[in-house]
Design a protein around this motif. Structure first.
Motif, short mmCIF file in Angstrom:
data_model
loop_
_atom_site.label_atom_id
_atom_site.label_comp_id
_atom_site.label_asym_id
_atom_site.label_seq_id
_atom_site.Cartn_x
_atom_site.Cartn_y
_atom_site.Cartn_z
N TRP A 195 0.83 -1.21 0.00
CA TRP A 195 0.00 0.00 0.00
C TRP A 195 0.87 1.26 0.00
CZ3 TRP A 195 -5.03 0.32 -1.11
CH2 TRP A 195 -5.80 -0.84 -1.05
N LYS A 196 1.96 1.25 0.75
CA LYS A 196 2.86 2.43 0.79
C LYS A 196 3.52 2.65 -0.57
CE LYS A 196 3.82 2.25 5.71
NZ LYS A 196 4.75 1.82 6.76
N LEU A 197 3.97 1.58 -1.22
CA LEU A 197 4.58 1.72 -2.54
C LEU A 197 3.59 2.27 -3.56
CD1 LEU A 197 6.79 -1.50 -2.88
CD2 LEU A 197 7.60 0.87 -2.79
N MET A 198 2.37 1.73 -3.55
CA MET A 198 1.35 2.21 -4.50
C MET A 198 1.07 3.69 -4.27
SD MET A 198 -1.41 -0.90 -4.98
CE MET A 198 -1.90 -0.98 -3.26
N LYS A 199 0.95 4.09 -3.00
CA LYS A 199 0.67 5.49 -2.68
C LYS A 199 1.82 6.38 -3.13
CE LYS A 199 -0.88 8.49 1.04
NZ LYS A 199 -2.19 8.87 0.57
N LYS A 200 3.05 5.95 -2.89
CA LYS A 200 4.22 6.74 -3.26
C LYS A 200 4.30 6.92 -4.78
CE LYS A 200 9.24 6.90 -2.86
NZ LYS A 200 9.97 6.44 -4.00
N ILE A 201 4.03 5.86 -5.52
CA ILE A 201 4.14 5.92 -6.99
C ILE A 201 2.97 6.71 -7.57
CG2 ILE A 201 4.22 4.56 -9.10
CD1 ILE A 201 5.65 2.36 -7.37
N GLY A 202 1.75 6.43 -7.11
CA GLY A 202 0.59 7.24 -7.48
C GLY A 202 -0.08 6.96 -8.81
N PHE A 203 0.69 6.75 -9.85
CA PHE A 203 0.12 6.47 -11.16
C PHE A 203 0.40 5.02 -11.52
CE2 PHE A 203 0.30 11.00 -11.26
CZ PHE A 203 -0.76 11.39 -12.07
N CYS A 204 -0.48 4.45 -12.31
CA CYS A 204 -0.27 3.06 -12.73
C CYS A 204 -0.80 2.86 -14.15
CB CYS A 204 -0.96 2.10 -11.77
SG CYS A 204 -2.76 2.15 -11.82
N MET A 205 -0.48 1.73 -14.70
CA MET A 205 -1.09 1.30 -15.94
C MET A 205 -2.24 0.37 -15.55
SD MET A 205 0.56 2.75 -18.43
CE MET A 205 0.17 1.83 -19.92
N LEU A 206 -3.42 0.67 -16.02
CA LEU A 206 -4.60 -0.16 -15.78
C LEU A 206 -4.79 -1.03 -17.00
CD1 LEU A 206 -7.39 -0.91 -14.44
CD2 LEU A 206 -8.31 1.03 -15.72
N ALA A 207 -4.75 -2.35 -16.82
CA ALA A 207 -4.90 -3.28 -17.94
C ALA A 207 -6.25 -3.99 -17.85
CB ALA A 207 -3.77 -4.31 -17.94
N THR A 208 -6.94 -4.00 -19.00
CA THR A 208 -8.23 -4.68 -19.12
C THR A 208 -8.15 -5.64 -20.31
OG1 THR A 208 -9.03 -2.89 -20.54
CG2 THR A 208 -9.55 -2.73 -18.20
N LYS A 209 -9.13 -6.53 -20.39
CA LYS A 209 -9.18 -7.44 -21.53
C LYS A 209 -10.18 -6.91 -22.56
CE LYS A 209 -8.73 -11.74 -21.42
NZ LYS A 209 -9.03 -13.16 -21.30
N ASP A 210 -9.74 -6.94 -23.81
CA ASP A 210 -10.58 -6.55 -24.94
C ASP A 210 -10.62 -7.76 -25.86
OD1 ASP A 210 -12.01 -5.27 -26.90
OD2 ASP A 210 -10.35 -4.00 -27.57
N GLY A 211 -11.54 -8.67 -25.58
CA GLY A 211 -11.55 -9.95 -26.30
C GLY A 211 -10.32 -10.74 -25.90
N GLN A 212 -9.50 -11.10 -26.88
CA GLN A 212 -8.26 -11.83 -26.61
C GLN A 212 -7.09 -10.90 -26.31
OE1 GLN A 212 -9.31 -14.64 -25.90
NE2 GLN A 212 -8.44 -16.03 -27.40
N ASP A 213 -7.27 -9.62 -26.57
CA ASP A 213 -6.19 -8.65 -26.37
C ASP A 213 -6.24 -8.05 -24.97
OD1 ASP A 213 -5.30 -8.94 -29.02
OD2 ASP A 213 -6.75 -7.46 -29.73
N ILE A 214 -5.08 -7.57 -24.53
CA ILE A 214 -4.98 -6.86 -23.26
C ILE A 214 -4.63 -5.41 -23.60
CG2 ILE A 214 -3.72 -6.63 -21.10
CD1 ILE A 214 -3.33 -9.68 -21.19
N ARG A 215 -5.39 -4.48 -23.03
CA ARG A 215 -5.18 -3.05 -23.26
C ARG A 215 -4.78 -2.41 -21.93
NH1 ARG A 215 -5.20 -3.73 -28.27
NH2 ARG A 215 -7.15 -4.13 -29.35
N ALA A 216 -3.80 -1.51 -21.98
CA ALA A 216 -3.37 -0.81 -20.77
C ALA A 216 -3.29 0.68 -21.06
CB ALA A 216 -2.01 -1.34 -20.31
N ARG A 217 -3.58 1.45 -20.03
CA ARG A 217 -3.50 2.90 -20.15
C ARG A 217 -3.12 3.48 -18.79
NH1 ARG A 217 -7.43 -0.41 -19.97
NH2 ARG A 217 -8.49 0.18 -21.85
N PRO A 218 -2.41 4.64 -18.80
CA PRO A 218 -2.00 5.25 -17.53
C PRO A 218 -3.20 5.89 -16.82
CG PRO A 218 -1.31 6.63 -19.37
CD PRO A 218 -1.92 5.39 -19.96
N MET A 219 -3.21 5.73 -15.51
CA MET A 219 -4.31 6.26 -14.70
C MET A 219 -3.76 6.77 -13.37
SD MET A 219 -7.23 5.45 -16.40
CE MET A 219 -8.56 5.39 -15.22
N ALA A 220 -4.39 7.81 -12.83
CA ALA A 220 -4.06 8.33 -11.50
C ALA A 220 -4.85 7.54 -10.46
CB ALA A 220 -4.40 9.82 -11.41
N ALA A 221 -4.15 6.89 -9.57
CA ALA A 221 -4.79 6.02 -8.57
C ALA A 221 -5.09 6.80 -7.29
CB ALA A 221 -3.88 4.85 -8.25
#
Length: 158
Positions: free
Chosen positions: A10-36
């Motif tokens: 939890w401390k590491l996630m808070k310190k970093i703050g931004f992440c790539m959110l990956a979802t499934k789009d059929g057989q493909d995986i899509r990721a995009r940067p997001m503010a957590a």
């Protein structure tokens, strides 16, 4: 599994703050940067998203997501798996509203803003002593035929 490891994630996630959110789009995986927005007491990681985004449709079809936090400069990484849900919780949108959100919407009243909530299942983190120290350890290991101690790596059930 230690509570210290859970705290560390939890401390590491808070310190970093931004992440790539990956979802499934059929057989493909899509990721995009997001503010957590982390709410440990709620066992949740929140994001503001747009009703017109593809990720909302992808999450509706398959709620399993991956979050990937990275601070390459400090050699700290966290990978989280969890389940996501999108809602139109206007009170939560106002609570999460912050300066970065102004890049996408004029104000928290914008009807296209949605809340994306991820309930984490588990995480894995890598926490090394930093780039310079890591390179020195790798160089030392390369010339001595030993394996470098690159810091902590743990799998954690959240």
């Amino acid at each position: 599994m230690s509570d210290d490891n859970i705290d560390h994630v939890w401390k590491l996630m808070k310190k970093i703050g931004f992440c790539m959110l990956a979802t499934k789009d059929g057989q493909d995986i899509r990721a995009r940067p997001m503010a957590a927005h982390l709410e440990r007491e709620e066992h949740a990681i929140y994001f503001l998203t747009d009703a017109e985004s593809h990720k909302d449709d992808e999450i509706q079809r398959d709620p399993h997501v991956g979050l990937f936090f990275a601070d390459a400069g400090d050699q700290k990484y966290v990978s989280v798996t969890g389940r996501a849900a999108v809602s139109n919780d206007r009170a939560k949108i106002k609570e999460l509203w912050s300066t970065p959100a102004k890049a996408w919407w004029d104000d928290p009243e914008d009807p296209s803003i949605r809340v994306l909530k991820v309930t984490p299942n588990d995480a894995q983190y890598w926490d090394s002593p930093g780039t310079v120290v890591s390179y020195i350890k790798m160089l030392t290991a390369a010339v001595s035929d030993s394996r470098p101690d690159m810091g902590d790596n743990e799998k954690v059930k959240l």
